[in-house]
Design a protein around this motif. Structure first.
Motif, PDB file in Angstrom:
ATOM      1  N   THR A  41       0.837  -1.206   0.000  1.00  0.00           N
ATOM      2  CA  THR A  41       0.000   0.000   0.000  1.00  0.00           C
ATOM      3  C   THR A  41       0.868   1.251   0.000  1.00  0.00           C
ATOM      4  O   THR A  41       0.565   2.244  -0.683  1.00  0.00           O
ATOM      5  CB  THR A  41      -0.939  -0.023   1.227  1.00  0.00           C
ATOM      6  N   GLN A  82      -6.845   0.751  -1.003  1.00  0.00           N
ATOM      7  CA  GLN A  82      -7.287  -0.382  -0.188  1.00  0.00           C
ATOM      8  C   GLN A  82      -8.469   0.113   0.651  1.00  0.00           C
ATOM      9  O   GLN A  82      -8.418   1.204   1.217  1.00  0.00           O
ATOM     10  CB  GLN A  82      -6.133  -0.816   0.715  1.00  0.00           C
ATOM     11  N   ASP A 158      -5.527  -1.520  -5.192  1.00  0.00           N
ATOM     12  CA  ASP A 158      -4.980  -2.089  -3.956  1.00  0.00           C
ATOM     13  C   ASP A 158      -5.974  -3.058  -3.317  1.00  0.00           C
ATOM     14  O   ASP A 158      -7.003  -2.641  -2.804  1.00  0.00           O
ATOM     15  CB  ASP A 158      -4.652  -0.939  -2.982  1.00  0.00           C
ATOM     16  N   GLU A 159      -5.667  -4.343  -3.378  1.00  0.00           N
ATOM     17  CA  GLU A 159      -6.464  -5.402  -2.747  1.00  0.00           C
ATOM     18  C   GLU A 159      -7.939  -5.366  -3.150  1.00  0.00           C
ATOM     19  O   GLU A 159      -8.823  -5.307  -2.285  1.00  0.00           O
ATOM     20  CB  GLU A 159      -6.384  -5.299  -1.210  1.00  0.00           C
TER      21      GLU A 159
HETATM   22 MG   LIG Z   1      -2.042  -2.838   1.952  1.00  0.00          MG
END
Ligand SMILES: [Mg+2]
Ligand SMILES: Nc1ncnc2c1ncn2[C@@H]1O[C@H](COP(=O)(O)OP(=O)(O)OP(=O)(O)O)[C@@H](O)[C@H]1O
Length: 234
Positions: A41, A82, A158-159
């Motif tokens: 991140t 994220q 992100d994710e």
């Molecule tokens: Mg992360």
């Protein structure tokens, strides 16, 4: 499209990233894998200008060192954070409009909005609904559509699968695949779900404690024993 050299960044006194080098070729999907706390991140935040960093970031031949977050979006670098980062109090439509804040042309914004409503019918049905009341899957789609409103050349995510059921995760990854294979968009995807990510990524990097330890084609990484043991369900 993106060449990162010696990227270092941290929070307070200590660095979390220790001279990270990697690159993303135009038209490819690149996966960034790594355990919790590795610094994935932090890399995306440093690239999108949300935190200060040292080293060089070359994006489409331009040194990003002197541009702020808004200028980087205008250059074509979009970041889906994220946890999605949608504005919960705003409607779906206002979130999409916010994603287009670097675009001056009202007609283009209206056209793009209709385009993404067609691609994401569930968002179209919920235009006037508050983003905070959407399901997790719908919020991830909104975060994606909002990023697309800036007309990105490189989309960083992100994710995306975090907290989503397998079927919705599959759906999101199918959309990524379409964006890449049909629209030629370049993608940098951070994921815990390495199995799924390596099925559609071209290349991948593994980040451990703020440094890249493994890199190669997705196929190389799937065949790498250390990667299999740490990140793949084999
Ligand atoms: Mg992360
Ligand atoms: N705002 C912050 N202040 C202080 N330390 C932070 C902050 N954000 C992250 N860190 C620390 O930086 C390190 C890297 O965090 P980062 O969020 O980049 O990891 P990550 O690879 O994305 O992990 P995850 O897979 O859990 O999302 C961690 O040790 C974390 O505790």
């Amino acid at each position: 499209m993106l060449k990162v050299q010696g990227l270092s960044a941290g929070y307070g006194a200590a660095d979390v990233l220790h001279g990270v080098d990697f690159s993303v070729e135009q038209g490819t999907v690149v996966a960034l894998l790594g355990s919790n706390g590795a610094g994935k991140t932090t890399i995306l935040r440093a690239l999108s200008g949300l935190m200060p960093a040292r080293g060089t970031i070359d994006f489409r031949g331009q040194d990003l060192g002197k541009s702020n977050a808004g200028q980087r979006v205008a250059l074509g670098l979009a970041h889906i954070p994220q946890g999605r980062g949608t504005f919960g109090e705003f409607t779906v439509e206002d979130n999409l409009a916010a994603g287009a804040y670097t675009i001056g042309d009202r007609r283009q914004i209206a056209q793009d909005m209709e385009r993404w409503y067609t691609a994401f019918p569930r968002l179209a049905e919920r235009r006037r609904q508050q983003a905070g009341s959407l399901s997790g899957g719908e919020q991830q789609m909104l975060a994606l559509a909002r990023a697309l409103m800036s007309r990105p050349k490189l989309l960083m995510c992100d994710e995306p699968s975090l907290g989503l059921a397998p079927a919705i995760t599959q759906e999101i990854f199918e959309i990524f695949k379409t964006l890449n294979r049909e629209l030629g968009m370049t993608l940098l995807v951070v994921e815990q779900n390495a199995d799924l990510t390596l099925q559609f990524a071209h290349r991948a990097y593994v980040l451990e404690s703020g440094a890249i330890t493994v890199s190669g084609t997705a196929q190389d990484l799937r065949g790498n024993e250390a990667v299999q043991q740490s990140y793949l369900g084999v």
